[in-house]
Scaffold this motif. Structure first.
Motif, PDB file in Angstrom:
ATOM      1  N   LEU A   1       0.818  -1.217   0.000  1.00 22.54           N
ATOM      2  CA  LEU A   1       0.000   0.000   0.000  1.00 22.54           C
ATOM      3  C   LEU A   1       0.852   1.267   0.000  1.00 22.54           C
ATOM      4  O   LEU A   1       0.323   2.368  -0.197  1.00 22.54           O
ATOM      5  CB  LEU A   1      -0.924   0.019   1.216  1.00 22.54           C
ATOM      6  CG  LEU A   1      -2.014  -1.042   1.262  1.00 22.54           C
ATOM      7  CD1 LEU A   1      -2.750  -0.982   2.599  1.00 22.54           C
ATOM      8  CD2 LEU A   1      -2.984  -0.860   0.114  1.00 22.54           C
ATOM      9  N   ALA A   2       2.154   1.144   0.218  1.00 27.42           N
ATOM     10  CA  ALA A   2       3.023   2.315   0.303  1.00 27.42           C
ATOM     11  C   ALA A   2       2.948   3.137  -0.975  1.00 27.42           C
ATOM     12  O   ALA A   2       3.086   2.607  -2.082  1.00 27.42           O
ATOM     13  CB  ALA A   2       4.461   1.876   0.559  1.00 27.42           C
ATOM     14  N   GLY A   3       2.697   4.444  -0.815  1.00 27.57           N
ATOM     15  CA  GLY A   3       2.646   5.346  -1.955  1.00 27.57           C
ATOM     16  C   GLY A   3       1.372   5.258  -2.769  1.00 27.57           C
ATOM     17  O   GLY A   3       1.182   6.048  -3.699  1.00 27.57           O
ATOM     18  N   ARG A   4       0.495   4.323  -2.446  1.00 28.84           N
ATOM     19  CA  ARG A   4      -0.759   4.193  -3.181  1.00 28.84           C
ATOM     20  C   ARG A   4      -1.859   4.991  -2.468  1.00 28.84           C
ATOM     21  O   ARG A   4      -1.690   5.461  -1.352  1.00 28.84           O
ATOM     22  CB  ARG A   4      -1.137   2.725  -3.339  1.00 28.84           C
ATOM     23  CG  ARG A   4      -0.212   1.988  -4.299  1.00 28.84           C
ATOM     24  CD  ARG A   4      -0.686   0.582  -4.604  1.00 28.84           C
ATOM     25  NE  ARG A   4      -0.044   0.060  -5.806  1.00 28.84           N
ATOM     26  CZ  ARG A   4       1.145  -0.541  -5.826  1.00 28.84           C
ATOM     27  NH1 ARG A   4       1.809  -0.706  -4.687  1.00 28.84           N
ATOM     28  NH2 ARG A   4       1.664  -0.970  -6.959  1.00 28.84           N
ATOM     29  N   THR A   5      -2.997   5.107  -3.123  1.00 30.62           N
ATOM     30  CA  THR A   5      -4.087   5.950  -2.628  1.00 30.62           C
ATOM     31  C   THR A   5      -5.268   5.083  -2.225  1.00 30.62           C
ATOM     32  O   THR A   5      -5.701   4.214  -2.988  1.00 30.62           O
ATOM     33  CB  THR A   5      -4.529   6.951  -3.704  1.00 30.62           C
ATOM     34  OG1 THR A   5      -3.420   7.795  -4.037  1.00 30.62           O
ATOM     35  CG2 THR A   5      -5.676   7.820  -3.203  1.00 30.62           C
ATOM     36  N   VAL A   6      -5.770   5.302  -1.023  1.00 30.94           N
ATOM     37  CA  VAL A   6      -7.007   4.675  -0.561  1.00 30.94           C
ATOM     38  C   VAL A   6      -8.058   5.774  -0.394  1.00 30.94           C
ATOM     39  O   VAL A   6      -7.748   6.955  -0.475  1.00 30.94           O
ATOM     40  CB  VAL A   6      -6.804   3.909   0.764  1.00 30.94           C
ATOM     41  CG1 VAL A   6      -5.792   2.796   0.594  1.00 30.94           C
ATOM     42  CG2 VAL A   6      -6.380   4.855   1.885  1.00 30.94           C
ATOM     43  N   LEU A   7      -9.299   5.368  -0.178  1.00 29.21           N
ATOM     44  CA  LEU A   7     -10.354   6.371  -0.142  1.00 29.21           C
ATOM     45  C   LEU A   7     -10.305   7.222   1.121  1.00 29.21           C
ATOM     46  O   LEU A   7      -9.745   6.822   2.147  1.00 29.21           O
ATOM     47  CB  LEU A   7     -11.728   5.712  -0.263  1.00 29.21           C
ATOM     48  CG  LEU A   7     -12.306   5.047   0.989  1.00 29.21           C
ATOM     49  CD1 LEU A   7     -13.814   5.124   0.972  1.00 29.21           C
ATOM     50  CD2 LEU A   7     -11.859   3.597   1.079  1.00 29.21           C
ATOM     51  N   ASP A   8     -10.922   8.373   1.036  1.00 26.87           N
ATOM     52  CA  ASP A   8     -11.205   9.236   2.176  1.00 26.87           C
ATOM     53  C   ASP A   8     -12.650   8.959   2.586  1.00 26.87           C
ATOM     54  O   ASP A   8     -13.564   9.198   1.795  1.00 26.87           O
ATOM     55  CB  ASP A   8     -11.031  10.695   1.787  1.00 26.87           C
ATOM     56  CG  ASP A   8     -11.352  11.665   2.911  1.00 26.87           C
ATOM     57  OD1 ASP A   8     -11.868  11.219   3.965  1.00 26.87           O
ATOM     58  OD2 ASP A   8     -11.101  12.868   2.742  1.00 26.87           O
TER      59      ASP A   8
END
Length: 309
Positions: free
Chosen positions: A186-193
């Motif tokens: 998950l490093a550097g990737r985008t998850v939802l807000d």
């Protein structure tokens, strides 16, 4: 001190008004005053400061209230349960749950109905984007929530389900060719807000801010429903950790689900208001505690990679 006198004292400590206390307990105001005077004589000190306009707890009264309230609540709950056992339990539990999780609770619902034939369970769906609103407003009696449940106004009952986790990625993502992933991916990737209505501690348990190695995970666009999440994943705008039961129930074009090897297990527990529950609600909690948690069928092994088309 008799139980009735304790009830009078605790009610007056809440109302701070002799007339309202008498009305609430269906007593005369003289009976309330007499009980308080007797307790003060027995204890050797004043429990309330009284004037022509106000009633206030003294320091002694505050300490007695704080000491008596927890035990008296337990006694009342025990008496209520005994009364239910004597006359039979009846009522419908309104249980909040997300998505397909009611299907994983048939074993618990069946056991509850077998124990209490006059009782039932009604499921009410809620969304992660405002997870506690139905519990706060009384629309449900309890909710099935992943731990931790952070809000101090609720209490946590028994864990009833456990499961692993998967990562939802776009089918053209470099990760999609893998058989499994780790939280470091998950490093550097985008998850939802998740939005402002979601408690931070609760959401971090599913989507952390950093990997175990301390590398940042970015927050991206918002979503209000599970299908909005899948749409963002399919578009390549986010990746999203999800619970392990998802591959069994959902499909969405362009989304691949990968087992997360090192994710902590999700524990689903019953969350209730802090107040004493109704007897039929407490009976459901007791049934769940007696039976213990069940693991949801494992869909999180490397062989269980799913491409949702």
């Amino acid at each position: 001190m008799e139980l009735r006198d304790i009830e009078i004292f605790l009610t007056l400590a809440e109302e701070l008004h002799f007339g309202r206390t008498a009305e609430r307990l269906h007593l005369s105001q003289a009976r309330v005053s007499q009980s308080i005077r007797q307790q003060e004589r027995r204890l050797g000190g004043a429990l309330f400061d009284r004037s022509t306009r106000t009633v206030a707890l003294t320091r002694l009264g505050q300490r007695l209230r704080d000491d008596l309230e927890p035990g008296f609540g337990l006694i009342r709950a025990a008496v209520d349960r005994a009364a239910v056992a004597a006359r039979g339990c009846c009522g419908t539990v309104r249980l909040g749950a997300m998505g397909a999780l009611p299907s994983e609770l048939t074993w618990l619902v069946d056991a509850y109905r077998a124990r209490y034939p006059e009782c039932g369970v009604e499921f009410v769906e809620f969304h992660f984007s405002d997870p506690f609103v139905k519990l706060r407003t009384g629309e449900v009696d309890m909710q099935l929530m992943w731990l931790p449940v952070p809000e101090h106004r609720f209490r946590v009952g028994p864990v009833v389900l456990t499961e692993g986790r998967v990562l939802a990625v776009a089918e053209d993502s470099p990760l999609a060719t893998r058989s499994s992933v780790s939280l470091e991916d998950l490093a550097g990737r985008t998850v939802l807000d998740p939005g402002e209505h979601v408690p931070v501690e609760w959401f971090r348990a599913m989507c952390p801010d950093r990997t175990p190695g301390g590398r940042p995970i970015h927050r991206g666009p918002r979503a209000r429903t599970f299908h909005e999440v899948l749409a963002l994943v399919a578009a390549g705008r986010i990746v999203c950790p999800l619970n392990g039961h998802v591959p069994r129930y959902y499909s969405y074009p362009g989304v691949t689900l990968l087992p997360i090897d090192d994710a902590p297990p999700t524990e689903w527990a019953l969350a209730l208001p802090a107040s004493v529950p109704a007897p039929h609600v407490q009976a459901f909690v007791d049934t769940a505690r007696d039976l213990g948690p069940r693991r949801i069928d494992d869909h999180t092994t490397p062989a269980a990679t799913h491409r949702l088309r």
